[in-house]
Design a protein around this motif. Sequence first.
Motif, PDB file in Angstrom:
ATOM      1  N   GLY A   1       0.780  -1.226   0.000  1.00  0.00           N
ATOM      2  CA  GLY A   1       0.000   0.000   0.000  1.00  0.00           C
ATOM      3  C   GLY A   1       0.811   1.273   0.000  1.00  0.00           C
ATOM      4  N   THR A   2       2.123   1.170  -0.256  1.00  0.00           N
ATOM      5  CA  THR A   2       2.997   2.341  -0.241  1.00  0.00           C
ATOM      6  C   THR A   2       3.627   2.542  -1.607  1.00  0.00           C
ATOM      7  N   ASN A   3       3.635   3.779  -2.084  1.00  0.00           N
ATOM      8  CA  ASN A   3       4.348   4.125  -3.311  1.00  0.00           C
ATOM      9  C   ASN A   3       5.756   4.582  -2.953  1.00  0.00           C
ATOM     10  N   PHE A   4       6.767   3.962  -3.550  1.00  0.00           N
ATOM     11  CA  PHE A   4       8.151   4.332  -3.293  1.00  0.00           C
ATOM     12  C   PHE A   4       8.713   5.094  -4.487  1.00  0.00           C
ATOM     13  N   VAL A   5       9.365   6.220  -4.196  1.00  0.00           N
ATOM     14  CA  VAL A   5       9.940   7.069  -5.235  1.00  0.00           C
ATOM     15  C   VAL A   5      11.424   7.246  -4.947  1.00  0.00           C
ATOM     16  N   ARG A   6      12.269   6.887  -5.897  1.00  0.00           N
ATOM     17  CA  ARG A   6      13.719   7.005  -5.690  1.00  0.00           C
ATOM     18  C   ARG A   6      14.171   8.457  -5.819  1.00  0.00           C
ATOM     19  N   PHE A   7      14.964   8.895  -4.848  1.00  0.00           N
ATOM     20  CA  PHE A   7      15.598  10.208  -4.901  1.00  0.00           C
ATOM     21  C   PHE A   7      17.050   9.999  -5.295  1.00  0.00           C
ATOM     22  N   GLU A   8      17.404  10.481  -6.488  1.00  0.00           N
ATOM     23  CA  GLU A   8      18.741  10.262  -7.013  1.00  0.00           C
ATOM     24  C   GLU A   8      19.708  11.303  -6.467  1.00  0.00           C
ATOM     25  N   THR A   9      20.675  10.857  -5.690  1.00  0.00           N
ATOM     26  CA  THR A   9      21.718  11.735  -5.163  1.00  0.00           C
ATOM     27  C   THR A   9      22.886  10.879  -4.727  1.00  0.00           C
ATOM     28  N   SER A  10      24.081  11.463  -4.774  1.00  0.00           N
ATOM     29  CA  SER A  10      25.267  10.753  -4.299  1.00  0.00           C
ATOM     30  C   SER A  10      25.425  10.876  -2.786  1.00  0.00           C
ATOM     31  N   ALA A  11      24.660  11.778  -2.180  1.00  0.00           N
ATOM     32  CA  ALA A  11      24.750  11.969  -0.734  1.00  0.00           C
ATOM     33  C   ALA A  11      24.194  10.749  -0.012  1.00  0.00           C
ATOM     34  N   LYS A  12      24.857  10.338   1.040  1.00  0.00           N
ATOM     35  CA  LYS A  12      24.406   9.193   1.827  1.00  0.00           C
ATOM     36  C   LYS A  12      23.976   9.592   3.234  1.00  0.00           C
ATOM     37  N   THR A  13      24.529  10.682   3.734  1.00  0.00           N
ATOM     38  CA  THR A  13      24.175  11.157   5.067  1.00  0.00           C
ATOM     39  C   THR A  13      23.189  12.317   4.947  1.00  0.00           C
ATOM     40  N   ASN A  14      22.061  12.200   5.617  1.00  0.00           N
ATOM     41  CA  ASN A  14      21.027  13.246   5.607  1.00  0.00           C
ATOM     42  C   ASN A  14      20.576  13.624   4.194  1.00  0.00           C
ATOM     43  N   TRP A  15      20.555  12.628   3.295  1.00  0.00           N
ATOM     44  CA  TRP A  15      20.095  12.874   1.930  1.00  0.00           C
ATOM     45  C   TRP A  15      18.644  13.346   1.904  1.00  0.00           C
ATOM     46  N   HIS A  16      17.869  12.948   2.932  1.00  0.00           N
ATOM     47  CA  HIS A  16      16.445  13.305   2.927  1.00  0.00           C
ATOM     48  C   HIS A  16      16.221  14.799   3.134  1.00  0.00           C
ATOM     49  N   TYR A  17      17.227  15.523   3.660  1.00  0.00           N
ATOM     50  CA  TYR A  17      17.095  16.975   3.748  1.00  0.00           C
ATOM     51  C   TYR A  17      17.114  17.593   2.348  1.00  0.00           C
ATOM     52  N   LEU A  18      17.999  17.076   1.500  1.00  0.00           N
ATOM     53  CA  LEU A  18      18.045  17.554   0.112  1.00  0.00           C
ATOM     54  C   LEU A  18      16.739  17.238  -0.599  1.00  0.00           C
ATOM     55  N   CYS A  19      16.232  16.043  -0.355  1.00  0.00           N
ATOM     56  CA  CYS A  19      14.964  15.635  -0.952  1.00  0.00           C
ATOM     57  C   CYS A  19      13.834  16.536  -0.476  1.00  0.00           C
ATOM     58  N   ALA A  20      13.807  16.819   0.814  1.00  0.00           N
ATOM     59  CA  ALA A  20      12.760  17.673   1.373  1.00  0.00           C
ATOM     60  C   ALA A  20      12.821  19.076   0.790  1.00  0.00           C
ATOM     61  N   GLU A  21      14.025  19.581   0.579  1.00  0.00           N
ATOM     62  CA  GLU A  21      14.185  20.905  -0.039  1.00  0.00           C
ATOM     63  C   GLU A  21      13.562  20.927  -1.431  1.00  0.00           C
ATOM     64  N   ARG A  22      13.824  19.887  -2.225  1.00  0.00           N
ATOM     65  CA  ARG A  22      13.296  19.841  -3.592  1.00  0.00           C
ATOM     66  C   ARG A  22      11.776  19.694  -3.582  1.00  0.00           C
ATOM     67  N   VAL A  23      11.263  18.861  -2.692  1.00  0.00           N
ATOM     68  CA  VAL A  23       9.814  18.682  -2.580  1.00  0.00           C
ATOM     69  C   VAL A  23       9.152  19.997  -2.190  1.00  0.00           C
ATOM     70  N   ALA A  24       9.713  20.694  -1.205  1.00  0.00           N
ATOM     71  CA  ALA A  24       9.143  21.966  -0.752  1.00  0.00           C
ATOM     72  C   ALA A  24       9.189  23.014  -1.849  1.00  0.00           C
ATOM     73  N   ASP A  25      10.310  23.093  -2.563  1.00  0.00           N
ATOM     74  CA  ASP A  25      10.439  24.080  -3.643  1.00  0.00           C
ATOM     75  C   ASP A  25       9.458  23.788  -4.768  1.00  0.00           C
ATOM     76  N   THR A  26       9.291  22.505  -5.097  1.00  0.00           N
ATOM     77  CA  THR A  26       8.371  22.124  -6.166  1.00  0.00           C
ATOM     78  C   THR A  26       6.937  22.463  -5.785  1.00  0.00           C
ATOM     79  N   TYR A  27       6.564  22.148  -4.559  1.00  0.00           N
ATOM     80  CA  TYR A  27       5.207  22.468  -4.098  1.00  0.00           C
ATOM     81  C   TYR A  27       4.975  23.971  -4.054  1.00  0.00           C
ATOM     82  N   GLU A  28       5.961  24.707  -3.555  1.00  0.00           N
ATOM     83  CA  GLU A  28       5.799  26.158  -3.415  1.00  0.00           C
ATOM     84  C   GLU A  28       5.639  26.841  -4.767  1.00  0.00           C
ATOM     85  N   SER A  29       6.297  26.324  -5.791  1.00  0.00           N
ATOM     86  CA  SER A  29       6.223  26.938  -7.118  1.00  0.00           C
ATOM     87  C   SER A  29       4.901  26.661  -7.825  1.00  0.00           C
TER      88      SER A  29
END
Length: 233
Positions: free
Chosen positions: A193-221
């Motif tokens: 019941g879960t949709n998984f979406v790959r976030f492509e980045t070479s970062a391994k530590t706290n990569w989800h902060y980068l992902c969150a930034e992109r999600v927030a920017d996309t939504y805000e625009s």
Amino acid sequence: MNVVISCAGSKVANAGTLRASDGRAMEFVAQPDEVLRPEPLLHYARPDDDASDGVTWRQKLLEYNVCSAQSNELNLLPAYELYKPKIYRKLVRVFGVDNVYILSAGWGLVRASFLLPKYDITFSSPRDCKDRYKKRGMREEYQDFNHLDEHSGQGVLFLGGQNYLNLFCELTRNYAGHRIVYFNSNKEPKDSGTNFVRFETSAKTNWHYLCAERVADTYESNPLGFDPLAVTW
């Protein structure tokens, strides 16, 4: 759209905490007996430990949020203001405080506005053995909060590391809306019941902060046309 982001290890310096019956400040950790050099002015406990008067510290925190939030004499902070990284404040600004939740290794799934004390609990393995008091075992039982309305028809996004995914899936198992999880591991996670979406980045530590930034920017625009499954990296 509801957004859940996992907690951070770094807390702001002015964060308050609850108080033990003898007046000492509480230091919430995963393994109190593993603290190698306990501070004499601190009282160490797990969130679900007995607070010595028949209730747990978790119950005391809930009571504080209900009865003492206005005066807030202990200077507890709203969850989104407790952590140092700026992304927590940005998510609240973009999505609104009522739509953002924090997945805390110590307290569970809490509203961004819920007052939290400082704590030092994580699912991540500590790099130094002296920090093993912080580590919550994956199978360790906690009476985690779950503030997300399971009957909500809104979709929910999860932005967090692999170590926090099991807790998110467990606490949202009966959630009525769509669950979308961004991931960065080599192997796609599996959960019914879960949709998984790959976030492509070479970062391994706290990569989800980068992902969150992109999600927030996309939504805000383009909030009306926002599609969490089609965010481009």
